[in-house]
Design a protein around this motif. Structure first.
Motif, PDB file in Angstrom:
ATOM      1  N   LYS A  81      -2.546  21.729  36.348  1.00 24.66           N
ATOM      2  CA  LYS A  81      -2.289  22.133  37.732  1.00 24.66           C
ATOM      3  C   LYS A  81      -1.168  21.300  38.357  1.00 24.66           C
ATOM      4  CE  LYS A  81      -4.637  22.995  42.071  1.00 24.66           C
ATOM      5  NZ  LYS A  81      -5.862  23.023  42.824  1.00 24.66           N
ATOM      6  N   CYS A  82      -1.100  20.028  37.980  1.00 24.58           N
ATOM      7  CA  CYS A  82      -0.092  19.107  38.532  1.00 24.58           C
ATOM      8  C   CYS A  82       1.252  19.200  37.822  1.00 24.58           C
ATOM      9  CB  CYS A  82      -0.581  17.661  38.431  1.00 24.58           C
ATOM     10  SG  CYS A  82      -2.026  17.296  39.413  1.00 24.58           S
ATOM     11  N   GLY A  83       1.282  19.850  36.675  1.00 23.61           N
ATOM     12  CA  GLY A  83       2.517  19.909  35.906  1.00 23.61           C
ATOM     13  C   GLY A  83       2.838  18.586  35.229  1.00 23.61           C
TER      14      GLY A  83
ATOM     15  N   SER B  32       7.308   9.979  41.500  1.00 28.86           N
ATOM     16  CA  SER B  32       7.454  11.401  41.168  1.00 28.86           C
ATOM     17  C   SER B  32       6.153  11.976  40.614  1.00 28.86           C
ATOM     18  CB  SER B  32       8.593  11.610  40.174  1.00 28.86           C
ATOM     19  OG  SER B  32       8.351  10.903  38.968  1.00 28.86           O
ATOM     20  N   THR B  33       5.413  11.190  39.836  1.00 28.68           N
ATOM     21  CA  THR B  33       4.121  11.642  39.311  1.00 28.68           C
ATOM     22  C   THR B  33       3.110  11.734  40.444  1.00 28.68           C
ATOM     23  OG1 THR B  33       4.578  10.633  37.161  1.00 28.68           O
ATOM     24  CG2 THR B  33       2.278  11.152  37.647  1.00 28.68           C
ATOM     25  N   LEU B  34       3.092  10.740  41.314  1.00 29.81           N
ATOM     26  CA  LEU B  34       2.193  10.771  42.461  1.00 29.81           C
ATOM     27  C   LEU B  34       2.478  11.982  43.344  1.00 29.81           C
ATOM     28  CD1 LEU B  34      -0.075   9.464  44.070  1.00 29.81           C
ATOM     29  CD2 LEU B  34       1.657   8.017  45.168  1.00 29.81           C
ATOM     30  N   GLN B  35       3.746  12.299  43.508  1.00 29.24           N
ATOM     31  CA  GLN B  35       4.128  13.458  44.315  1.00 29.24           C
ATOM     32  C   GLN B  35       3.612  14.750  43.673  1.00 29.24           C
ATOM     33  OE1 GLN B  35       8.340  13.919  45.003  1.00 29.24           O
ATOM     34  NE2 GLN B  35       7.992  15.241  46.763  1.00 29.24           N
ATOM     35  N   LYS B  36       3.734  14.886  42.364  1.00 30.39           N
ATOM     36  CA  LYS B  36       3.199  16.068  41.679  1.00 30.39           C
ATOM     37  C   LYS B  36       1.692  16.176  41.872  1.00 30.39           C
ATOM     38  CE  LYS B  36       6.508  16.407  37.867  1.00 30.39           C
ATOM     39  NZ  LYS B  36       6.662  16.311  36.407  1.00 30.39           N
TER      40      LYS B  36
ATOM     41  N   LEU C 228       1.276  19.364  44.037  1.00 27.84           N
ATOM     42  CA  LEU C 228       0.906  20.483  43.169  1.00 27.84           C
ATOM     43  C   LEU C 228      -0.590  20.510  42.883  1.00 27.84           C
ATOM     44  CD1 LEU C 228       3.833  20.317  40.563  1.00 27.84           C
ATOM     45  CD2 LEU C 228       3.630  21.820  42.562  1.00 27.84           C
ATOM     46  N   GLY C 229      -1.149  19.341  42.610  1.00 26.87           N
ATOM     47  CA  GLY C 229      -2.563  19.276  42.235  1.00 26.87           C
ATOM     48  C   GLY C 229      -3.524  19.379  43.394  1.00 26.87           C
ATOM     49  N   LEU C 230      -3.157  18.757  44.524  1.00 28.89           N
ATOM     50  CA  LEU C 230      -4.080  18.698  45.653  1.00 28.89           C
ATOM     51  C   LEU C 230      -3.649  19.552  46.836  1.00 28.89           C
ATOM     52  CD1 LEU C 230      -4.771  14.861  45.538  1.00 28.89           C
ATOM     53  CD2 LEU C 230      -6.144  16.706  44.539  1.00 28.89           C
TER      54      LEU C 230
ATOM     55  N   ARG D  59      -9.873  14.835  42.488  1.00 26.25           N
ATOM     56  CA  ARG D  59      -9.998  15.683  41.286  1.00 26.25           C
ATOM     57  C   ARG D  59     -11.446  16.091  41.061  1.00 26.25           C
ATOM     58  NH1 ARG D  59     -11.801  14.844  36.341  1.00 26.25           N
ATOM     59  NH2 ARG D  59     -11.723  12.580  36.441  1.00 26.25           N
ATOM     60  N   LEU D  60     -12.354  15.137  41.198  1.00 27.38           N
ATOM     61  CA  LEU D  60     -13.775  15.450  40.998  1.00 27.38           C
ATOM     62  C   LEU D  60     -14.279  16.445  42.045  1.00 27.38           C
ATOM     63  CD1 LEU D  60     -15.100  11.909  40.018  1.00 27.38           C
ATOM     64  CD2 LEU D  60     -14.742  13.878  38.505  1.00 27.38           C
ATOM     65  N   ASN D  61     -13.795  16.324  43.265  1.00 24.07           N
ATOM     66  CA  ASN D  61     -14.172  17.279  44.312  1.00 24.07           C
ATOM     67  C   ASN D  61     -13.700  18.695  43.986  1.00 24.07           C
ATOM     68  OD1 ASN D  61     -15.569  15.460  45.899  1.00 24.07           O
ATOM     69  ND2 ASN D  61     -13.807  14.962  47.175  1.00 24.07           N
ATOM     70  N   LEU D  62     -12.586  18.785  43.265  1.00 22.93           N
ATOM     71  CA  LEU D  62     -12.089  20.091  42.820  1.00 22.93           C
ATOM     72  C   LEU D  62     -12.829  20.588  41.585  1.00 22.93           C
ATOM     73  CD1 LEU D  62      -8.242  19.506  43.217  1.00 22.93           C
ATOM     74  CD2 LEU D  62      -9.700  20.963  44.648  1.00 22.93           C
TER      75      LEU D  62
END
Length: 98
Positions: free
Chosen positions: A57-59, A78-82, A86-88, A44-47
């Motif tokens: 972004k991850c929903g 399911s959260t890790l998958q998002k 979606l986020g990364l 996240r910090l790299n983004l």
């Protein structure tokens, strides 16, 4: 002269027991959760996104991102998958070793 230095593996075994013991399994599980949390935060910090921006972004919610990054409770798959997909923009792959 005898050295009193020990490897990390030796120290972990002395403190938490041998692989497969309940206390060692608990330690290993916690270590894996810590690694996942750290990887999420670094990514996240790299983004260059705030937790709130990343959550959008991850929903998911900012709370879920905070929990994931700070390893406060176990994260749902399911959260890790998002977060990963979606986020990364990655793909979550889970391996089972028997």
């Amino acid at each position: 002269m005898k050295s009193n230095l020990k490897t990390l593996d030796q120290l972990i075994e002395e403190t938490y027991g041998k692989l497969g013991s309940p206390s060692r399994n608990k330690f290993e599980w916690g270590a894996q959760l810590f690694k996942i949390s750290a990887m999420i935060k670094v990514a996240r910090l790299n983004l260059m996104l705030t937790q709130k921006e990343f959550a959008i972004k991850c929903g998911t919610s900012k709370y879920a991102i905070s929990i994931a990054e700070n390893n406060l409770i176990e994260i749902r798959i399911s959260t890790l998958q998002k977060i990963v997909e979606l986020g990364l923009g990655g793909r979550l792959v889970i391996n089972i070793k028997l």
